[in-house]
Design an enzyme around this catalytic site. Structure first.
Site, mmCIF file in Angstrom:
data_model
loop_
_atom_site.group_PDB
_atom_site.id
_atom_site.type_symbol
_atom_site.label_atom_id
_atom_site.label_comp_id
_atom_site.label_asym_id
_atom_site.label_seq_id
_atom_site.Cartn_x
_atom_site.Cartn_y
_atom_site.Cartn_z
ATOM 1 N N ARG A 17 48.129 13.588 23.850
ATOM 2 C CA ARG A 17 48.344 12.453 24.754
ATOM 3 C C ARG A 17 48.207 12.527 26.133
ATOM 4 O O ARG A 17 49.038 12.042 26.976
ATOM 5 C CB ARG A 17 49.648 11.901 24.288
ATOM 6 C CG ARG A 17 50.139 11.382 22.794
ATOM 7 C CD ARG A 17 49.244 10.028 22.444
ATOM 8 N NE ARG A 17 49.597 9.672 21.133
ATOM 9 C CZ ARG A 17 49.062 10.444 20.025
ATOM 10 N NH1 ARG A 17 48.105 10.758 20.297
ATOM 11 N NH2 ARG A 17 49.434 9.775 18.945
ATOM 12 N N SER B 104 54.477 4.291 19.199
ATOM 13 C CA SER B 104 55.404 5.381 19.473
ATOM 14 C C SER B 104 55.863 5.320 21.042
ATOM 15 O O SER B 104 55.013 5.353 21.877
ATOM 16 C CB SER B 104 54.689 6.604 19.185
ATOM 17 O OG SER B 104 54.172 6.506 18.080
ATOM 18 N N GLU C 4 55.865 8.346 25.908
ATOM 19 C CA GLU C 4 54.597 8.387 25.761
ATOM 20 C C GLU C 4 54.161 7.022 26.393
ATOM 21 O O GLU C 4 53.011 6.998 27.185
ATOM 22 C CB GLU C 4 54.157 7.977 24.155
ATOM 23 C CG GLU C 4 52.666 8.164 24.047
ATOM 24 C CD GLU C 4 52.248 8.169 22.510
ATOM 25 O OE1 GLU C 4 52.927 8.755 21.784
ATOM 26 O OE2 GLU C 4 51.389 7.197 21.962
#
Ligand SMILES: Cc1cc2nc3c(=O)[nH]c(=O)nc-3n(C[C@H](O)[C@H](O)[C@H](O)COP(=O)(O)OP(=O)(O)OC[C@H]3O[C@@H](n4cnc5c(N)ncnc54)[C@H](O)[C@@H]3O)c2cc1C
Length: 343
Positions: free
Chosen positions: A162, A230, A326
């Site tokens: 990520r 998420s 995130e």
């Protein structure tokens, strides 16, 4: 197209009722450059967005938001490879579906992820055993000040979980205008993810369809229930930390990660904190996946922030693991430090 004091409610997948002073929908790089010049001229904050499926607006935006809609897909091939050059404003999922329809396979594990192509290298999107870095050949960026275009090759992108160089502050003066994706003609299914292991024999379409079913079971459709997928990253810990945790929580799932590190499942950690029924205002944890924070209809930014803060605190107290968002947090003048906002 320019709108003043425009609501972003339909332009962010969390469905927050947030506004921006100016909203511009840009179909060309020239429009993006003009918007940037305008922002400099009037000393206004400037923000480029795709489909705002990975941002949390903390408050109204006090400047210019440009929604990138630069389109165009050019496909070349040689004996072994399909070479795609894609305008950064193309929709990612549509691209995946279109490639499969053309008999170009490889992106199927990354199907059904919202957002534009220009955003995918930034957090190196990943799902079901695959990450963008596996196919990304290059990223074309434009320097907003000079208008110069630069090609950044895969090995220069510093892709990791990520993450990529594009999250670095240096790149705030650049906009991604195109992405190059290379796919091998000799297709190999990637079935390392547990829920896909039983799929044999398999075609790319089987994987595409299966992923639709898995996602439907776990993640709400943002058009119906506002969310950003998420909310937190899966934490990465040392082997020593993981071993200590496993002593106290022997059923804890864990996965080997690069450099002898261990990846934990943020959703499982949250599940252990008895937060299923927990909510703040109109925001809550999605009942099928605790990692997904939802807007039940009229949630405010503050509701989501307070909910995220409580989740982080509970997980931190129980496991001494401090979850990191995130999602990117946007304040009135631009991006802010997400961890600080929920600490
Ligand atoms: C239901 C759902 C499921 C999801 N599933 C996944 C998943 O499985 N895996 C995963 O990795 N992510 C997932 N996400 C997160 C999200 O979809 C991805 O991160 C996506 O790539 C974000 O694209 P976007 O265009 O909406 O980016 P935005 O949210 O619009 O922007 C994200 C950031 O990138 C910057 N940015 C956007 N475009 C450009 C550009 N052209 N140049 C420079 N900077 C730019 C923005 O300023 C912002 O900081 C999911 C989200 C949702 C809502």
């Amino acid at each position: 197209m320019t709108n003043r004091h425009c609501s972003l409610k339909v332009y962010n997948t969390l469905g927050l009722d947030i506004s921006t002073r100016f909203l511009i929908i840009a179909e060309t790089k020239e429009t993006i450059l003009e918007a940037w010049k305008f922002s400099k001229c009037f000393k206004l904050p400037f923000l480029i967005l795709g489909e705002a499926s990975n941002v949390l607006f903390v408050e109204n935006f006090a400047g210019i938001i440009v929604l990138n809609r630069i389109k165009g897909i050019v496909i070349h091939e040689d004996d072994r490879t399909w070479k795609l050059h894609i305008g950064s404003g193309e929709n990612w999922h549509q691209l995946v579906q279109d490639t499969l329809t053309k008999g170009i396979f490889g992106l199927e594990n990354l199907a059904w992820i919202p957002g534009t192509v220009g955003s995918v290298p930034i957090q190196n999107i990943g799902a079901y055993g695959v990450e963008l870095q596996d196919f990304c050949s290059y990223v074309d960026v434009i320097h907003l000040e000079s208008g110069d275009i630069k090609r950044i090759y895969n090995n220069e992108c510093n892709f990791s979980y990520r993450d990529s160089i594009f999250k670095n502050k240096y790149w705030t003066d650049f906009v991604i205008i195109a992405v190059g994706i290379y796919l091998k003609k000799k297709w190999q299914p990637i079935l390392t993810y547990n829920d896909l292991k039983y799929l044999k024999p398999v075609s790319a379409w089987d994987i595409f369809n299966e992923i639709f079913l898995i996602r439907k079971r776990k993640i709400p459709d943002p058009k119906i229930i506002g969310n950003v997928g998420s909310f937190f990253k899966n934490p990465i810990v040392t082997q020593k930390q993981a071993a200590l945790l496993l002593k106290h929580f022997p059923t804890m799932p864990y996965y080997p990660f690069i450099n002898n590190q261990i990846k934990l499942a943020a959703g499982w950690l949250i599940d252990q904190c008895n937060l299923k029924e927990f909510y703040v205002g109109d925001s809550a944890l999605y009942h099928k996946q605790a990692l997904v924070l939802i807007n039940k209809g009229h949630a405010t930014s503050q509701d989501i922030l307070s909910l995220a803060k409580e989740i982080r605190l509970r997980v931190g107290k129980k496991f001494n693991i401090w979850l990191e968002p995130e999602v990117r947090f946007i304040k009135s003048k631009g991006e802010c430090n997400a961890i600080e906002m929920i600490s």
